[in-house]
Design a protein around this motif. Structure first.
Motif, short mmCIF file in Angstrom:
data_model
loop_
_atom_site.label_atom_id
_atom_site.label_comp_id
_atom_site.label_asym_id
_atom_site.label_seq_id
_atom_site.Cartn_x
_atom_site.Cartn_y
_atom_site.Cartn_z
N UNK A 45 43.87 33.87 43.50
CA UNK A 45 42.51 34.68 43.01
C UNK A 45 42.83 35.92 42.06
N UNK A 77 45.38 35.78 40.01
CA UNK A 77 45.66 35.08 38.52
C UNK A 77 44.39 34.75 37.88
N UNK A 78 43.51 34.19 38.69
CA UNK A 78 42.03 33.90 38.05
C UNK A 78 41.21 35.27 37.53
N UNK A 79 41.48 36.24 38.25
CA UNK A 79 40.55 37.64 37.73
C UNK A 79 41.50 38.15 36.75
N UNK A 127 42.93 36.50 34.40
CA UNK A 127 42.54 35.80 33.19
C UNK A 127 41.28 36.08 32.67
N UNK A 128 40.84 36.98 33.57
CA UNK A 128 39.14 37.39 32.96
C UNK A 128 39.42 38.85 32.66
N UNK A 170 36.32 37.02 47.33
CA UNK A 170 36.61 35.49 47.60
C UNK A 170 37.67 35.27 48.63
N UNK A 195 66.72 32.07 48.02
CA UNK A 195 67.27 30.69 48.56
C UNK A 195 66.47 29.76 48.00
N UNK A 196 64.98 30.15 47.65
CA UNK A 196 64.04 28.96 47.45
C UNK A 196 64.25 28.78 45.94
N UNK A 227 50.10 28.71 32.60
CA UNK A 227 50.08 30.20 32.75
C UNK A 227 50.91 31.14 31.99
N UNK A 241 48.87 32.64 28.29
CA UNK A 241 47.93 34.06 28.47
C UNK A 241 48.82 35.22 29.03
N UNK A 265 50.04 35.21 31.94
CA UNK A 265 50.07 35.53 33.62
C UNK A 265 51.41 35.51 34.20
N UNK A 283 46.66 42.16 27.84
CA UNK A 283 45.16 41.69 27.91
C UNK A 283 44.53 41.34 26.65
N UNK A 334 44.85 37.54 26.90
CA UNK A 334 44.24 37.17 27.99
C UNK A 334 42.74 36.70 27.56
N UNK A 388 41.74 31.12 30.22
CA UNK A 388 42.39 30.21 31.18
C UNK A 388 41.35 29.98 32.31
N UNK A 411 41.60 28.37 36.00
CA UNK A 411 42.52 27.88 36.65
C UNK A 411 42.01 26.73 37.48
N UNK A 465 36.79 29.49 43.41
CA UNK A 465 37.39 30.46 44.46
C UNK A 465 37.31 31.79 43.60
N UNK A 466 37.02 32.01 42.56
CA UNK A 466 36.92 33.09 41.79
C UNK A 466 35.88 33.90 41.96
N UNK A 467 34.73 33.41 42.23
CA UNK A 467 33.38 33.64 42.12
C UNK A 467 33.48 34.76 43.22
#
Lengths: 273, 289
Positions: A178, A180-182, A184-185, A207, B18-19, B52, B55, B57, B80, B83, B88, B90, B95-97
């Motif tokens: 989320x 990241x998405x914001x 991007x805006x 969200x 380690x990942x 990603x 822009x 991110x 910015x 951006x 972008x 996603x 889910x960003x709303x």
């Protein structure tokens, strides 16, 4: 955000990783008790050595341990300063106006540092670094199971903890997405005054809550579909059996504790006031 | 229009842990301007990580991202700006709303850009139209919309910033075939009308074949192929080796060629296949006469 290693579990193959988590919980409690048994130079030295041995046994890199100590660094510095300046003793090392520093003060500062850091290293090495959070809650349920006799809902608490732990990485990932998405805006979380920054969090928190609630609802439905009804008569997928090897550390810690007490009594040295 | 170029990019997930995963290896590409470019690849091939970077991110561990011949990390404080230049969308953008009306949510990006109320209003309405969102939905709460409408609202939120380059990460994931087709039609129309650069990430060969002018194929964090759809789909064997599917119609054509019919390579849409089969039938008839 991805770097948040919750519970700080460090994957490795070591005797401590393999040890039964229930034993590790009991060991941790005993180790904490042991660290408070120390009274003089010799017993504190033994305590410090034991912490170093634990680090070596657990095969966790020293760098990570130091990282774990960083949050308490301020506490360590603060308490040791207080100890150095305010402890009164017999051997005066330095006197300047109102400042008196005694040898005893320096020793008690070192003692405090050793005690706090071995407490953190001990619990870290025995539990958080070497045990997965899920294994830990399972073990906790077993260790606390005697409380069921007095009607404490141990299973339910363990289940809640398991679910919470299980969803931490998911929520972290979600937050990351989320954010990241914001971003991007054009959202900006790191600049501006406090009010701006708090306001910038709204597009993330809303969200996140929405999806967390819908996830919780889904999970409840899924559990009900599989007839989950609490701990009554429920068996485990992975049942742990204590092996002979798992009892050895328990014997060792008793020996260790006895050793500390004996050192306190028979070995001469600076005693903590 | 803006030109995106990536030079010697290396990217690691969870570096120095380690990942650690080497997610992008030695990436050198230039995205064609004023076209629809598809980035395809298997799950975990690094497609989403790649976009990603466009822009800012994510920041690559080495290499440069150039937009209009300008290194985007030259002045990290001004990131910015890029951006807004590279919009972008996603994966699962619904889910960003977060606002209480769809209108306000679409206006979030333009508002961050510091535009005037009037300009924002223009852009929101325009973006909603491009994304295929009915004007009457603008006053509703985004949480009352259907899945497909939410997706459109989220896409409109990016379009409203009028980016020079629109990047969409799996814009049709989880939609039914009709919703998918109509979103792709909207995207194509948007691209044609404004003649912008559009980049779409997907693993669906069928969709990419119909929509894109050129393709970038990713495999294991590396660029495996670049080129037009013709060029890429003519190397069907290699695609299959990478665990990627080829369009069904290309498979049919391959089977035909195995049966001894002379099929030209690079047929990847049903329309092309119909054309070819018609000409085949015609030449057969002529041969009979």
């Amino acid at each position: 955000m991805k770097n948040i290693a919750f519970g700080q579990y460090y994957p490795a193959r070591s005797p401590l990783h393999r040890l039964d988590p229930r034993v590790k919980i009991i060991l941790t409690i005993l180790y904490i008790v042991c660290s408070f048994l120390c009274k003089n130079v010799w017993s504190f030295a033994l305590l410090a050595i034991s912490s170093i041995m634990l680090i070596i046994l657990g095969r966790v890199p020293f760098k990570i341990i130091l990282g774990g100590l960083r949050p308490v660094l301020i506490v360590l510095i603060f308490t040791s300063i207080i100890n150095v300046f305010w402890t009164k003793g017999e051997i005066l090392l330095l006197e300047w106006r109102f400042i008196h520093i005694y040898l005893e003060g320096i020793f008690s500062a070192i003692f405090i540092i050793v005690r706090i850091s071995s407490l953190i290293i001990g619990t870290g090495m025995l539990l958080t670094y070497t045990t997965t959070p899920i294994a830990l809650t399972d073990a906790l349920e077993d260790v606390l199971s005697p409380l069921k006799k007095v009607k404490v809902p141990v299973h339910d608490f363990a289940m809640m903890m398991t679910i919470a732990l299980r969803f931490i990485p998911t929520l972290v990932e979600e937050t990351d997405k989320i954010m990241t998405a914001q971003k991007a805006r054009g959202a900006d979380f790191s600049n501006g005054n406090i009010i701006d920054r708090v306001k910038a969090l709204i597009p993330i928190i809303i969200p996140l809550f929405v999806s967390a609630f819908s996830r919780a609802g889904d999970l409840a439905t899924a559990m009900e579909c599989r007839c989950y009804q609490g701990g009554e008569g429920r068996t485990r997928l992975h049942v742990r059996h204590m092996r002979f090897k798992d009892f050895i550390p328990l014997v060792l810690i008793v020996v260790f504790g006895t050793g500390l007490v004996l050192l306190n009594i028979f070995a001469p040295g600076f005693t903590m006031s | 229009m803006s030109r995106i170029e990536l030079i010697d990019i290396e990217y690691y997930h969870g570096k120095d842990t380690p990942y650690e995963i080497h997610a992008l290896k030695n990436i050198n590409i230039a995205i064609p301007e004023g076209q629809i470019t598809g980035i395809i690849g298997h799950t975990g091939s690094g497609k989403s990580t790649l976009v990603q970077l466009f822009n800012g991110i994510l920041k690559s561990h080495s290499g440069k991202v150039m937009i209009d011949s300008e290194d985007i990390w030259q002045k990290p404080k001004q990131i910015k700006r890029f951006r807004y230049k590279v919009g972008l969308v996603m994966q699962y953008p619904e889910y960003q709303l977060f606002e209480d009306t769809v209108y306000k949510d679409i206006a979030y990006g333009p508002k961050n850009m510091g535009l005037s109320e009037e300009e924002i209003d223009n852009r929101v309405r325009e973006a909603a139209a491009f994304a295929g969102l009915d004007a009457e939905l603008l006053e509703r709460s985004p949480f009352d919309l259907s899945g497909g409408q939410k997706r459109r609202a989220a896409i409109a939120g990016i379009i409203a910033m009028r980016p020079d380059v629109l990047v969409l990460d799996e814009p049709a994931a989880g939609l039914d075939p009709r919703g998918r087709d109509s979103i792709f039609n909207n995207i194509r129309e948007y691209q044609k009308t404004l003649n912008t650069t559009v980049i779409i990430v997907s693993h669906s060969m069928e969709d990419m074949a119909r929509l894109c002018d050129s393709l970038i194929v990713m495999h294991d964090g590396e660029i495996a192929m670049t080129g037009s759809c013709d060029e890429v789909f003519s190397k069907a064997d290699e695609l299959v080796k990478m665990g990627l599917d080829i369009p069904q119609i290309t498979k049919v054509m391959q089977l035909l060629s195995e049966k001894g019919i002379d099929v030209p390579k690079g047929i990847y849409t049903v329309e092309q296949a119909v054309e070819f089969l018609k000409s085949l039938r015609k030449s057969k008839k002529e041969a009979l006469q």
